[in-house]
Design a protein around this motif. Structure first.
Motif, PDB file in Angstrom:
ATOM      1  N   CYS A 164     -34.987 -37.615  21.164  1.00  0.00           N
ATOM      2  CA  CYS A 164     -35.184 -36.341  21.520  1.00  0.00           C
ATOM      3  C   CYS A 164     -35.685 -36.361  22.877  1.00  0.00           C
ATOM      4  O   CYS A 164     -36.412 -37.335  23.395  1.00  0.00           O
ATOM      5  CB  CYS A 164     -36.619 -36.174  20.501  1.00  0.00           C
ATOM      6  N   SER A 165     -35.147 -35.673  23.670  1.00  0.00           N
ATOM      7  CA  SER A 165     -35.224 -35.108  25.107  1.00  0.00           C
ATOM      8  C   SER A 165     -35.944 -33.891  25.507  1.00  0.00           C
ATOM      9  O   SER A 165     -35.917 -32.979  24.673  1.00  0.00           O
ATOM     10  CB  SER A 165     -33.818 -35.211  25.787  1.00  0.00           C
ATOM     11  N   VAL A 166     -37.236 -34.188  26.107  1.00  0.00           N
ATOM     12  CA  VAL A 166     -38.206 -33.012  26.369  1.00  0.00           C
ATOM     13  C   VAL A 166     -38.095 -32.496  27.768  1.00  0.00           C
ATOM     14  O   VAL A 166     -38.185 -33.511  28.675  1.00  0.00           O
ATOM     15  CB  VAL A 166     -39.455 -33.606  25.913  1.00  0.00           C
ATOM     16  N   SER A 167     -38.059 -31.370  27.782  1.00  0.00           N
ATOM     17  CA  SER A 167     -38.093 -30.679  29.374  1.00  0.00           C
ATOM     18  C   SER A 167     -38.490 -29.297  29.264  1.00  0.00           C
ATOM     19  O   SER A 167     -38.639 -28.609  28.111  1.00  0.00           O
ATOM     20  CB  SER A 167     -36.538 -30.788  30.065  1.00  0.00           C
ATOM     21  N   ALA A 168     -38.854 -28.671  30.310  1.00  0.00           N
ATOM     22  CA  ALA A 168     -38.914 -27.269  30.208  1.00  0.00           C
ATOM     23  C   ALA A 168     -37.814 -26.333  30.018  1.00  0.00           C
ATOM     24  O   ALA A 168     -37.746 -25.179  29.556  1.00  0.00           O
ATOM     25  CB  ALA A 168     -39.503 -26.879  31.897  1.00  0.00           C
ATOM     26  N   GLU A 169     -36.606 -27.066  30.197  1.00  0.00           N
ATOM     27  CA  GLU A 169     -35.351 -26.395  30.065  1.00  0.00           C
ATOM     28  C   GLU A 169     -35.160 -26.178  28.507  1.00  0.00           C
ATOM     29  O   GLU A 169     -34.573 -25.087  27.814  1.00  0.00           O
ATOM     30  CB  GLU A 169     -34.138 -27.215  30.879  1.00  0.00           C
ATOM     31  N   ARG A 170     -35.312 -27.165  27.604  1.00  0.00           N
ATOM     32  CA  ARG A 170     -34.935 -27.075  26.287  1.00  0.00           C
ATOM     33  C   ARG A 170     -35.473 -28.464  25.615  1.00  0.00           C
ATOM     34  O   ARG A 170     -36.012 -29.502  26.419  1.00  0.00           O
ATOM     35  CB  ARG A 170     -33.496 -27.337  25.937  1.00  0.00           C
ATOM     36  N   HIS A 171     -35.718 -28.670  24.270  1.00  0.00           N
ATOM     37  CA  HIS A 171     -36.300 -29.598  23.495  1.00  0.00           C
ATOM     38  C   HIS A 171     -34.770 -30.130  22.754  1.00  0.00           C
ATOM     39  O   HIS A 171     -34.735 -29.631  21.519  1.00  0.00           O
ATOM     40  CB  HIS A 171     -37.456 -29.494  22.896  1.00  0.00           C
ATOM     41  N   SER A 172     -34.093 -31.054  23.083  1.00  0.00           N
ATOM     42  CA  SER A 172     -32.842 -31.170  22.620  1.00  0.00           C
ATOM     43  C   SER A 172     -32.553 -32.741  21.810  1.00  0.00           C
ATOM     44  O   SER A 172     -33.601 -33.398  21.964  1.00  0.00           O
ATOM     45  CB  SER A 172     -31.688 -31.016  23.521  1.00  0.00           C
ATOM     46  N   THR A 173     -31.714 -32.851  21.161  1.00  0.00           N
ATOM     47  CA  THR A 173     -31.260 -34.000  20.874  1.00  0.00           C
ATOM     48  C   THR A 173     -30.142 -34.715  21.661  1.00  0.00           C
ATOM     49  O   THR A 173     -29.304 -33.832  22.201  1.00  0.00           O
ATOM     50  CB  THR A 173     -30.564 -34.193  19.184  1.00  0.00           C
ATOM     51  N   THR A 174     -30.359 -35.848  22.129  1.00  0.00           N
ATOM     52  CA  THR A 174     -29.367 -36.596  23.112  1.00  0.00           C
ATOM     53  C   THR A 174     -28.731 -37.987  22.252  1.00  0.00           C
ATOM     54  O   THR A 174     -29.424 -38.355  21.383  1.00  0.00           O
ATOM     55  CB  THR A 174     -29.952 -36.997  24.343  1.00  0.00           C
ATOM     56  N   LEU A 175     -27.727 -38.215  22.907  1.00  0.00           N
ATOM     57  CA  LEU A 175     -27.053 -39.339  22.297  1.00  0.00           C
ATOM     58  C   LEU A 175     -26.588 -40.384  23.192  1.00  0.00           C
ATOM     59  O   LEU A 175     -26.403 -40.149  24.313  1.00  0.00           O
ATOM     60  CB  LEU A 175     -25.744 -39.037  21.767  1.00  0.00           C
TER      61      LEU A 175
END
Length: 375
Positions: A164-175
């Motif tokens: 899980c990558s967390v930022s003000a831009e988005r809370h996304s899944t990364t590989l």
């Protein structure tokens, strides 16, 4: 008489992490502490040893400075501190604070997470090496508040790690992908905002990658009166030809039952592994209580050829619950208001599975579970 050897124990605690070797030293001079070393991605390496990819949540020792609370943020030039006025935030949840007066729910974190590879003996009982030189830290703007909750699946000759990558831009899944299970390359975002707890099946299904996902949203719609399902966050599935481009399946996956202790929400835990009976996975179910909820681990069995068919969903009696006895010697470091166990990996060890979990968002727990428990 020899000492009794436990099959359920903490293998890594917050004080085991050497913060002098933290990536945050590149920009943060103020004292920090390990809020938690927990929720480890888990796999077996080619040499037979086990690997935990531990989430290290590192926080300022004094987050409040005068009339502001500070959040740690990654930048391309190093780490920075952002100041938020105290009279404009709600700090009820110890893991984060909420900015008041916004049109949407806007959060900032009290810690920044990075990933620490910890190598264990083949039986999971001993720490062999802590690979600080191979730690994974934020590397892009979509990770500026941290990298969290790794899950690792070995498929063929490669190890695939979702985070899980967390930022003000988005809370996304990364590989991330590795050829040896220890050195990982970031491939970028594979699921967009608030679709997390993504777990790759440890093997292709019909020649394609398959994954459990858990999208979140602002609202959910009701099942008909009398339905067995509770509604709310649930575990879905998606497939991909290349592990980068994903299409959700049309059929639902695992859903919380009405009246169960998981009625608040459920989410993926361990990457599904193939057994003679089907795909076996451990997932978490959450009971509503206080600000966080009570997290327990349950298990499910999915059809080997069509995993959207749920063969068993054992949600009445938990497989694992939080254990106050395990955290008794670090009770002074506890900060959550409710019991939490968050299972993240399972490795075959012959007549049993070695299961890795985060305990109390604080430490890493290893549990040896006989295969007969899943019959």
């Amino acid at each position: 008489m020899g000492a009794v050897v436990s099959d359920d124990f903490l293998i890594l605690r917050p004080d085991d992490v050497d913060l002098s070797r933290s990536p945050l030293r590149r920009g943060i001079d103020e004292p920090t502490h390990v809020l938690g070393a927990f929720n480890p991605g888990f796999t077996r390496l080619a040499n037979g040893n086990l690997l935990m990819m531990v989430r290290v949540a590192e926080a300022l020792s004094q987050p409040v400075d005068g009339d502001a609370v500070r959040a740690i943020r990654w930048t391309a030039d190093g780490y920075a501190l952002d100041r938020h006025p105290l009279d404009q935030v709600d700090m009820t949840d110890p893991r984060q604070f909420e900015l008041r007066g916004r049109g949407n729910r806007i959060l900032a974190l009290t810690s920044l997470s990075w990933l620490l590879p910890v190598e264990l003996s083949a039986d999971g009982r001993t720490v062999i090496a802590v690979h600080y030189d191979k730690a994974i830290e934020p590397a892009a703007r979509y990770q500026d508040y941290g990298v969290e909750d790794a899950r690792i699946s070995r498929i063929g000759d490669l190890w695939y790690m979702t985070t899980c990558s967390v930022s003000a831009e988005r809370h996304s899944t990364t590989l991330h992908v590795s050829s040896d299970g220890l050195h990982y390359d970031l491939k970028g975002i594979i699921l967009d905002h608030q679709n997390k707890d993504m777990l790759f099946f440890e093997g292709l299904v019909g020649g394609k990658f398959l994954a459990l996902t858990r999208p979140l949203g602002e609202c959910y719609f009701a099942y008909p009166p009398g339905s067995e399902w509770a509604g709310g966050p649930s575990i879905n599935m998606a497939q991909s030809p290349d592990a980068l481009h994903w299409k959700p399946l049309d059929t639902p996956g695992l859903r919380a039952r009405a009246g169960s202790t998981s009625a608040m929400k459920i989410g993926g835990g361990t990457p599904p592994i193939l057994t003679d009976a089907g795909w076996l996975t451990i997932y978490h179910g959450v009971e509503r209580q206080a600000t966080v909820g009570i997290y327990r681990s349950f298990w499910a069995l999915l059809d080997r050829d069509d995993p959207s068919r749920v063969l068993r969903m054992e949600d009445a009696a938990p497989l694992l619950e939080a254990s106050p006895a395990l955290t008794a010697d670090i009770a002074h470091q506890m900060y959550l208001p409710t019991p939490v166990v968050f299972t993240t990996g399972m490795v075959d060890a012959g007549d049993h599975y070695v299961v890795a979990s985060g305990e109390a968002d604080l430490a890493c727990r290893i549990t040896l579970i006989p295969k007969a428990r899943f019959l």
